[in-house]
Design a protein around this motif. Structure first.
Motif, mmCIF file in Angstrom:
data_model
loop_
_atom_site.group_PDB
_atom_site.id
_atom_site.type_symbol
_atom_site.label_atom_id
_atom_site.label_comp_id
_atom_site.label_asym_id
_atom_site.label_seq_id
_atom_site.Cartn_x
_atom_site.Cartn_y
_atom_site.Cartn_z
ATOM 1 N N MET A 1 42.294 30.830 34.765
ATOM 2 C CA MET A 1 41.520 29.884 35.546
ATOM 3 C C MET A 1 40.628 30.652 36.518
ATOM 4 S SD MET A 1 42.782 26.878 38.043
ATOM 5 C CE MET A 1 41.518 25.707 38.412
ATOM 6 N N SER A 2 39.423 30.170 36.678
ATOM 7 C CA SER A 2 38.542 30.797 37.663
ATOM 8 C C SER A 2 38.326 29.829 38.818
ATOM 9 C CB SER A 2 37.206 31.185 37.031
ATOM 10 O OG SER A 2 36.501 30.040 36.639
ATOM 11 N N TYR A 3 38.079 30.411 39.995
ATOM 12 C CA TYR A 3 37.875 29.626 41.201
ATOM 13 C C TYR A 3 36.412 29.683 41.612
ATOM 14 C CZ TYR A 3 42.933 29.781 41.404
ATOM 15 O OH TYR A 3 44.267 29.653 41.100
ATOM 16 N N HIS A 4 35.928 28.571 42.156
ATOM 17 C CA HIS A 4 34.532 28.478 42.581
ATOM 18 C C HIS A 4 34.395 28.334 44.092
ATOM 19 C CE1 HIS A 4 33.500 28.169 38.386
ATOM 20 N NE2 HIS A 4 34.415 27.234 38.267
ATOM 21 N N GLU A 28 35.991 37.947 44.817
ATOM 22 C CA GLU A 28 35.291 39.015 44.098
ATOM 23 C C GLU A 28 35.640 39.010 42.612
ATOM 24 O OE1 GLU A 28 36.390 42.504 46.326
ATOM 25 O OE2 GLU A 28 34.875 42.111 47.882
ATOM 26 N N ARG A 29 36.882 38.683 42.280
ATOM 27 C CA ARG A 29 37.308 38.620 40.872
ATOM 28 C C ARG A 29 36.838 37.342 40.182
ATOM 29 N NH1 ARG A 29 42.289 40.326 43.165
ATOM 30 N NH2 ARG A 29 43.196 38.287 42.735
ATOM 31 N N ASN A 30 36.275 36.419 40.949
ATOM 32 C CA ASN A 30 35.827 35.130 40.408
ATOM 33 C C ASN A 30 34.334 34.943 40.639
ATOM 34 O OD1 ASN A 30 38.287 33.214 39.531
ATOM 35 N ND2 ASN A 30 38.956 34.640 41.126
ATOM 36 N N ASP A 31 33.559 35.928 40.228
ATOM 37 C CA ASP A 31 32.093 35.873 40.326
ATOM 38 C C ASP A 31 31.604 35.494 41.716
ATOM 39 O OD1 ASP A 31 31.694 36.590 37.621
ATOM 40 O OD2 ASP A 31 32.098 34.516 37.014
ATOM 41 N N GLN A 32 32.174 36.130 42.737
ATOM 42 C CA GLN A 32 31.786 35.884 44.127
ATOM 43 C C GLN A 32 31.911 34.401 44.496
ATOM 44 O OE1 GLN A 32 31.400 38.460 46.142
ATOM 45 N NE2 GLN A 32 31.608 39.831 44.413
#
Length: 150
Positions: A1-4, A28-32
């Motif tokens: 899962m990615s966080y926004h 940083e691990r979630n596209d800033q």
């Protein structure tokens, strides 16, 4: 899962930096991913049961200004001023409200890892965990045997 959008909820103690550092690493691990940071002040009238026969507005304003200054110190250089929030209310309620209104998908809070009665009586991190509609990360803070600032 990615966080926004990550919400970091802090109590303005020395451990707040550790909590923010964990959130920055996740962002940083979630596209800033966007990071917001908040601190909640309990209303003075609530804290004293409304039994004080005086206007507490100026004192509440001073507490608010102090909290904003301290939050800015903690947030620098990672979080823009527009994403720093000091609100008045009950911490778990205000954290949940903010998360829902701003599309937060991860809340990061500090936890002192209490046991027994402290858990039964509740803590902010426990309240946040049980009512959140998104993921919650409780970052262990405080050294073993060290007294909490809470």
């Amino acid at each position: 899962m990615s966080y926004h959008h990550i919400l970091v909820a802090v109590d303005l103690t020395k451990d707040s930096h550790k909590i923010l550092e964990r959130a920055v690493a996740i962002a940083e691990r979630n596209d800033q991913a966007k990071i917001s940071i908040m601190h909640t002040l309990e209303p003075l009238g609530f804290a004293y049961g409304g039994d004080i026969p005086m206007d507490l507005t100026s004192i509440q304003d001073q507490l608010d200004e102090h909290a904003k200054k301290r939050l800015a110190e903690i947030a620098a250089p990672h979080i823009a001023e527009a994403d720093q929030h000091v609100v008045v209310g009950m911490p778990d309620t205000e954290i949940h409200r903010f998360a829902e209104e701003h599309g937060v998908d991860l809340i990061v809070v500090g936890s002192h890892g209490r046991h027994g009665f402290a858990l039964l009586l509740g803590s902010t991190s426990t309240g946040v965990l049980h009512g959140a509609q998104c993921d919650v990360l409780a970052v262990r803070v405080g050294k073993k045997g060290e007294k909490s600032d809470e």
